[in-house]
Design a protein around this motif. Structure first.
Motif, PDB file in Angstrom:
ATOM      1  N   CYS A 143     108.146  66.734  56.445  1.00 54.89           N
ATOM      2  CA  CYS A 143     108.987  66.672  57.642  1.00 54.89           C
ATOM      3  C   CYS A 143     109.995  67.814  57.684  1.00 54.89           C
ATOM      4  O   CYS A 143     110.390  68.248  58.759  1.00 54.89           O
ATOM      5  CB  CYS A 143     109.723  65.337  57.718  1.00 54.89           C
ATOM      6  N   TRP A 144     110.408  68.297  56.526  1.00 56.48           N
ATOM      7  CA  TRP A 144     111.395  69.384  56.489  1.00 56.48           C
ATOM      8  C   TRP A 144     110.798  70.694  56.976  1.00 56.48           C
ATOM      9  O   TRP A 144     111.531  71.636  57.268  1.00 56.48           O
ATOM     10  CB  TRP A 144     111.959  69.543  55.085  1.00 56.48           C
ATOM     11  N   ASN A 145     109.492  70.795  57.073  1.00 52.44           N
ATOM     12  CA  ASN A 145     108.849  72.021  57.532  1.00 52.44           C
ATOM     13  C   ASN A 145     108.428  71.968  58.992  1.00 52.44           C
ATOM     14  O   ASN A 145     107.820  72.913  59.483  1.00 52.44           O
ATOM     15  CB  ASN A 145     107.627  72.317  56.656  1.00 52.44           C
ATOM     16  N   THR A 146     108.728  70.890  59.679  1.00 57.64           N
ATOM     17  CA  THR A 146     108.359  70.799  61.088  1.00 57.64           C
ATOM     18  C   THR A 146     109.251  71.705  61.922  1.00 57.64           C
ATOM     19  O   THR A 146     110.334  72.108  61.506  1.00 57.64           O
ATOM     20  CB  THR A 146     108.470  69.350  61.605  1.00 57.64           C
ATOM     21  N   MET A 147     108.802  72.012  63.127  1.00 59.80           N
ATOM     22  CA  MET A 147     109.503  72.976  63.976  1.00 59.80           C
ATOM     23  C   MET A 147     110.919  72.515  64.332  1.00 59.80           C
ATOM     24  O   MET A 147     111.860  73.301  64.288  1.00 59.80           O
ATOM     25  CB  MET A 147     108.697  73.203  65.257  1.00 59.80           C
ATOM     26  N   ASP A 148     111.084  71.248  64.689  1.00 62.19           N
ATOM     27  CA  ASP A 148     112.411  70.793  65.103  1.00 62.19           C
ATOM     28  C   ASP A 148     113.412  70.799  63.952  1.00 62.19           C
ATOM     29  O   ASP A 148     114.569  71.161  64.127  1.00 62.19           O
ATOM     30  CB  ASP A 148     112.345  69.421  65.768  1.00 62.19           C
ATOM     31  N   ILE A 149     112.992  70.452  62.759  1.00 64.59           N
ATOM     32  CA  ILE A 149     113.894  70.468  61.608  1.00 64.59           C
ATOM     33  C   ILE A 149     114.184  71.908  61.188  1.00 64.59           C
ATOM     34  O   ILE A 149     115.313  72.257  60.851  1.00 64.59           O
ATOM     35  CB  ILE A 149     113.290  69.686  60.421  1.00 64.59           C
ATOM     36  N   ALA A 150     113.174  72.760  61.208  1.00 66.74           N
ATOM     37  CA  ALA A 150     113.340  74.140  60.756  1.00 66.74           C
ATOM     38  C   ALA A 150     114.327  74.907  61.635  1.00 66.74           C
ATOM     39  O   ALA A 150     115.076  75.744  61.147  1.00 66.74           O
ATOM     40  CB  ALA A 150     111.999  74.851  60.725  1.00 66.74           C
ATOM     41  N   HIS A 151     114.356  74.602  62.931  1.00 66.45           N
ATOM     42  CA  HIS A 151     115.215  75.367  63.833  1.00 66.45           C
ATOM     43  C   HIS A 151     116.508  74.648  64.206  1.00 66.45           C
ATOM     44  O   HIS A 151     117.534  75.286  64.408  1.00 66.45           O
ATOM     45  CB  HIS A 151     114.447  75.735  65.097  1.00 66.45           C
ATOM     46  N   ASP A 152     116.470  73.344  64.316  1.00 71.10           N
ATOM     47  CA  ASP A 152     117.651  72.603  64.751  1.00 71.10           C
ATOM     48  C   ASP A 152     118.458  72.060  63.581  1.00 71.10           C
ATOM     49  O   ASP A 152     119.598  71.665  63.749  1.00 71.10           O
ATOM     50  CB  ASP A 152     117.221  71.456  65.670  1.00 71.10           C
TER      51      ASP A 152
END
Length: 87
Positions: free
Chosen positions: A47-56
């Motif tokens: 989950c830490w590598n998903t787009m929303d976590i990576a950018h937000d």
């Protein structure tokens, strides 16, 4: 996410206390919620590598969603079932 699992089990217990048994619909609802939450924690590192976590990072929408939206909206069917005598 933990509150989602706790609420699902709590609604199941409430139906058992009220009706003396757990309906099939409630059992399916609780099991599906617990499987989803277990899957979330099993794949938590991904989950830490998903787009929303990576950018937000820990933005408002992510925090609000995990703390408010998921526990209140996703558990509402489980809250409805114990209140119905025919379910």
């Amino acid at each position: 996410m933990m509150s989602w699992a706790v609420l699902a089990v709590t609604y199941c217990i409430k139906q058992y206390e009220t009706n003396g048994k757990v309906a099939d619909s409630m059992l399916v609802n609780t099991v599906l919620m617990l499987v989803y939450v277990t899957k979330f924690f099993w794949w938590e590192a991904g989950c830490w590598n998903t787009m929303d976590i990576a950018h937000d990072r820990a933005g408002f929408y992510i925090c609000w969603g995990c703390l408010v939206w998921v526990p209140s909206i996703y558990t509402s069917p489980g809250m409805y079932v114990p209140c119905q005598p025919s379910c």
